[in-house]
Write a protein that holds these residues in place. Structure first.
Motif, PDB file in Angstrom:
ATOM      1  N   ALA A 115       1.228  -0.442  -0.409  1.00 52.01           N
ATOM      2  CA  ALA A 115       0.352  -0.227   0.064  1.00 52.01           C
ATOM      3  C   ALA A 115       1.001   1.321   0.304  1.00 52.01           C
ATOM      4  N   THR A 116       1.826   0.969   0.287  1.00 50.75           N
ATOM      5  CA  THR A 116       2.738   2.259   0.477  1.00 50.75           C
ATOM      6  C   THR A 116       3.930   2.836  -0.197  1.00 50.75           C
ATOM      7  N   TYR A 117       3.589   1.125  -0.693  1.00 48.80           N
ATOM      8  CA  TYR A 117       5.163   1.714  -2.101  1.00 48.80           C
ATOM      9  C   TYR A 117       4.002   2.132  -3.361  1.00 48.80           C
ATOM     10  N   SER A 118       2.576   2.139  -3.479  1.00 52.05           N
ATOM     11  CA  SER A 118       1.198   1.762  -4.591  1.00 52.05           C
ATOM     12  C   SER A 118       1.206   3.456  -4.481  1.00 52.05           C
ATOM     13  N   GLN A 119       0.246   4.141  -3.226  1.00 50.41           N
ATOM     14  CA  GLN A 119       0.828   5.574  -3.169  1.00 50.41           C
ATOM     15  C   GLN A 119       2.193   6.199  -3.702  1.00 50.41           C
ATOM     16  N   ALA A 120       3.263   5.924  -3.116  1.00 51.33           N
ATOM     17  CA  ALA A 120       4.206   6.626  -3.645  1.00 51.33           C
ATOM     18  C   ALA A 120       4.341   6.843  -4.897  1.00 51.33           C
ATOM     19  N   GLY A 121       3.858   5.595  -6.319  1.00 56.85           N
ATOM     20  CA  GLY A 121       4.372   5.615  -7.369  1.00 56.85           C
ATOM     21  C   GLY A 121       2.610   6.205  -7.925  1.00 56.85           C
ATOM     22  N   ALA A 122       1.556   6.084  -7.198  1.00 61.06           N
ATOM     23  CA  ALA A 122       0.550   7.138  -7.638  1.00 61.06           C
ATOM     24  C   ALA A 122       0.396   8.147  -7.870  1.00 61.06           C
ATOM     25  N   GLN A 123       1.102   8.707  -6.259  1.00 59.32           N
ATOM     26  CA  GLN A 123       1.157  10.440  -5.911  1.00 59.32           C
ATOM     27  C   GLN A 123       2.052  11.037  -7.013  1.00 59.32           C
ATOM     28  N   PHE A 124       3.292  10.325  -6.949  1.00 62.77           N
ATOM     29  CA  PHE A 124       4.696  10.899  -7.522  1.00 62.77           C
ATOM     30  C   PHE A 124       5.025  10.097  -8.482  1.00 62.77           C
ATOM     31  N   GLY A 125       4.307   9.198  -8.780  1.00 61.55           N
ATOM     32  CA  GLY A 125       5.340   8.855 -10.428  1.00 61.55           C
ATOM     33  C   GLY A 125       6.161   8.084 -10.339  1.00 61.55           C
ATOM     34  N   TYR A 126       7.208   8.386 -11.179  1.00 61.81           N
ATOM     35  CA  TYR A 126       8.700   7.939 -11.022  1.00 61.81           C
ATOM     36  C   TYR A 126       9.329   8.579 -10.329  1.00 61.81           C
ATOM     37  N   ASP A 127       9.028   9.671  -9.135  1.00 64.84           N
ATOM     38  CA  ASP A 127       9.832  10.750  -8.485  1.00 64.84           C
ATOM     39  C   ASP A 127      10.594   9.426  -7.139  1.00 64.84           C
ATOM     40  N   LEU A 128      10.442   8.852  -6.804  1.00 63.05           N
ATOM     41  CA  LEU A 128      10.422   8.308  -5.111  1.00 63.05           C
ATOM     42  C   LEU A 128      11.516   6.976  -5.526  1.00 63.05           C
ATOM     43  N   GLY A 129      11.627   6.510  -6.728  1.00 63.35           N
ATOM     44  CA  GLY A 129      12.426   4.982  -7.344  1.00 63.35           C
ATOM     45  C   GLY A 129      14.262   5.287  -6.873  1.00 63.35           C
ATOM     46  N   TRP A 130      14.733   6.757  -6.454  1.00 64.48           N
ATOM     47  CA  TRP A 130      15.743   6.701  -5.914  1.00 64.48           C
ATOM     48  C   TRP A 130      15.917   6.660  -3.755  1.00 64.48           C
ATOM     49  N   VAL A 131      14.836   6.657  -3.481  1.00 64.19           N
ATOM     50  CA  VAL A 131      14.745   6.445  -1.948  1.00 64.19           C
ATOM     51  C   VAL A 131      15.040   4.401  -1.975  1.00 64.19           C
ATOM     52  N   MET A 132      14.230   3.660  -2.835  1.00 65.37           N
ATOM     53  CA  MET A 132      14.579   2.817  -2.744  1.00 65.37           C
ATOM     54  C   MET A 132      16.202   1.880  -2.752  1.00 65.37           C
ATOM     55  N   LEU A 133      16.598   3.124  -3.910  1.00 64.71           N
ATOM     56  CA  LEU A 133      18.490   2.627  -3.881  1.00 64.71           C
ATOM     57  C   LEU A 133      19.625   2.845  -3.471  1.00 64.71           C
TER      58      LEU A 133
END
Length: 434
Positions: free
Chosen positions: A45-63
């Motif tokens: 749910a958290t990751y889905s919200q990250a992608g839905a709300q901010f698109g591709y802008d939060l992938g760096w957090v996983m890295l």
């Protein structure tokens, strides 16, 4: 001295036989299961919200979070393997009991709420796919998890959990079905474009709280202790230093691979929801089941079904980790017998906590208190608990009276402290954006 271990002697008596090149199946264990359980329905749910709300802008957090996760989980595993005791067992011996009991009580509360939320999400996913009574599915999943954890032989149960990690790759498959601009994704991962808003910071804090969570520390250390008890010839490294080099290498690879699986899957969930939900203006996702349902009209029935089934698979993996980590913490804190390998009659408190936490979590779904909405308070509790526990874990790993000759290497200890500081900042950010 290399990696905190003395030179190995040839064929020392009592040593665990180690192949020159161990098979991958022999390396993977506690770290893989720990990492995979991190992608539970609540995490989805958290990751889905990250992608839905901010698109591709939060992938760096996983890295960015990957080395931090690896460090704190490797430290936890080392403590368990070196001392033959879990995190709470070591805390009980070296810190004030009121502090330890308070932290363990908060962990138990947070895990119980999380169990309820995951059970509700799994039941909702089943309902989306085949329909039927939601609360019946909650009860059945709870009873299934308790039955397997308490009554199935440890070695068989761990094998089942390893196979369940394969369910995570449904999200990799989903991401490969939808259109994702990979060059743009790669660029944004190494060159972030932060949005300095309360919503952006809140999602970042939520991701850190999901990926670096206290229950994961207790579980991986506890599973290392279980392996010592189950493997013929294995002993705590303080009593069998000749085993250290092989065991530290196994722990490192197990942890690195397990955390990589966790973060890669989380990244693919973010990318999938960014390419589908965000691209179609769907930006508010509260649960994993809601994410699956929202995918149906924009990505098609196949993506929807696979995404929903993945929720069930990851939930079956996460439930025993949440309940088991709470049981390890409570049992060790009071000095009781703990362990999935023990017969239920030999670890009554341990198994009692597993049963109680799972059933209370299930019961929350039958009350006006929505456990999914209560996940907010789980995040608050974890934010409060994680930082002092991480600080105490790094301190434990640095003490010769705890670790003997196997105190943490300087590099690992440094990253452990960096992780603790990052989580402290995340907790401060959480309270600032509440």
């Amino acid at each position: 001295m290399t990696d905190g271990a003395p030179p190995a002697t040839p064929n020392p008596p009592g040593a665990v036989k180690q192949p020159t090149r161990p098979k991958l199946s022999e390396v993977l264990g506690p770290g893989l299961i720990t990492g995979a359980s991190d992608d539970d329905p609540s995490g989805i749910a958290t990751y889905s919200q990250a992608g839905a709300q901010f698109g591709y802008d939060l992938g760096w957090v996983m890295l960015f979070s990957y080395p931090l996760m690896c460090a704190i989980q490797e430290i936890s595993a080392r403590i368990g393997r070196v001392t033959g005791r879990g995190i709470a067992g070591n805390l009980r011996l070296h810190y004030a009991k009121p502090v330890v009991f308070g932290l363990v009580a908060l962990l138990l509360i947070a895990n119980t709420i999380n169990l309820g939320a995951d059970l509700g999400a799994m039941a909702a996913a089943v309902g989306l796919v085949i329909g039927g009574p939601h609360l019946l599915y909650v009860a059945l999943f709870a009873l299934l998890s308790v039955g397997l954890e308490v009554f199935v032989r440890y070695s068989r149960y761990v094998a089942v959990l390893k196979w369940l990690t394969l369910s995570l790759f449904t999200y990799v498959g989903v991401a490969l079905v939808v259109h994702i601009p990979w060059a743009h994704v790669a660029y944004r991962m190494v060159v972030p474009h932060p949005v300095w808003s309360a919503a952006y910071l809140t999602v970042i804090v939520a991701i850190f709280g999901t990926t670096i969570s206290p229950y994961l520390f207790f579980w991986q250390a506890g599973e290392e202790v279980e392996d010592v008890k189950e493997r013929p010839g294995a002993r705590p490294l303080t009593r069998a230093p000749d085993q250290a080099a092989a065991e530290f290498q196994r722990i490192r690879w197990d942890t690195y691979i397990g955390m990589a699986v966790s973060n890669v899957v989380a990244l693919f969930i973010i990318l999938t929801t960014a390419a589908t939900l965000n691209a179609h203006g769907v930006t508010d996702i509260q649960t994993s089941a809601q994410a699956a349902e929202a995918l149906r009209p924009v990505a098609g029935p196949l993506v929807f079904t696979v995404f929903a089934l993945g929720i069930i698979g990851t939930g079956l993996l996460a439930l025993p980790v949440l309940a088991g980590s709470a049981a390890y913490a409570v049992g060790e804190a009071v000095g009781a017998h703990v362990g999935l390998a023990r017969k239920p009659s030999r670890a009554k408190l341990f198994n009692g906590v597993i049963v109680a936490a799972t059933l209370v979590g299930a019961f929350l779904n039958f009350t006006p208190l929505d456990p999914i909405k209560a996940l907010f308070w789980t995040a608050v509790i974890n934010g409060v608990v994680a930082v002092p526990i991480m600080a105490m874990i790094v301190l434990l790993g640095s003490r010769t009276d705890v670790m003997g000759d196997f105190v943490l290497p300087r590099g690992l200890k440094t990253i452990g402290w960096v992780t603790t500081v990052v989580m402290a900042l995340a907790a401060a950010g959480m309270f600032a954006t509440m």
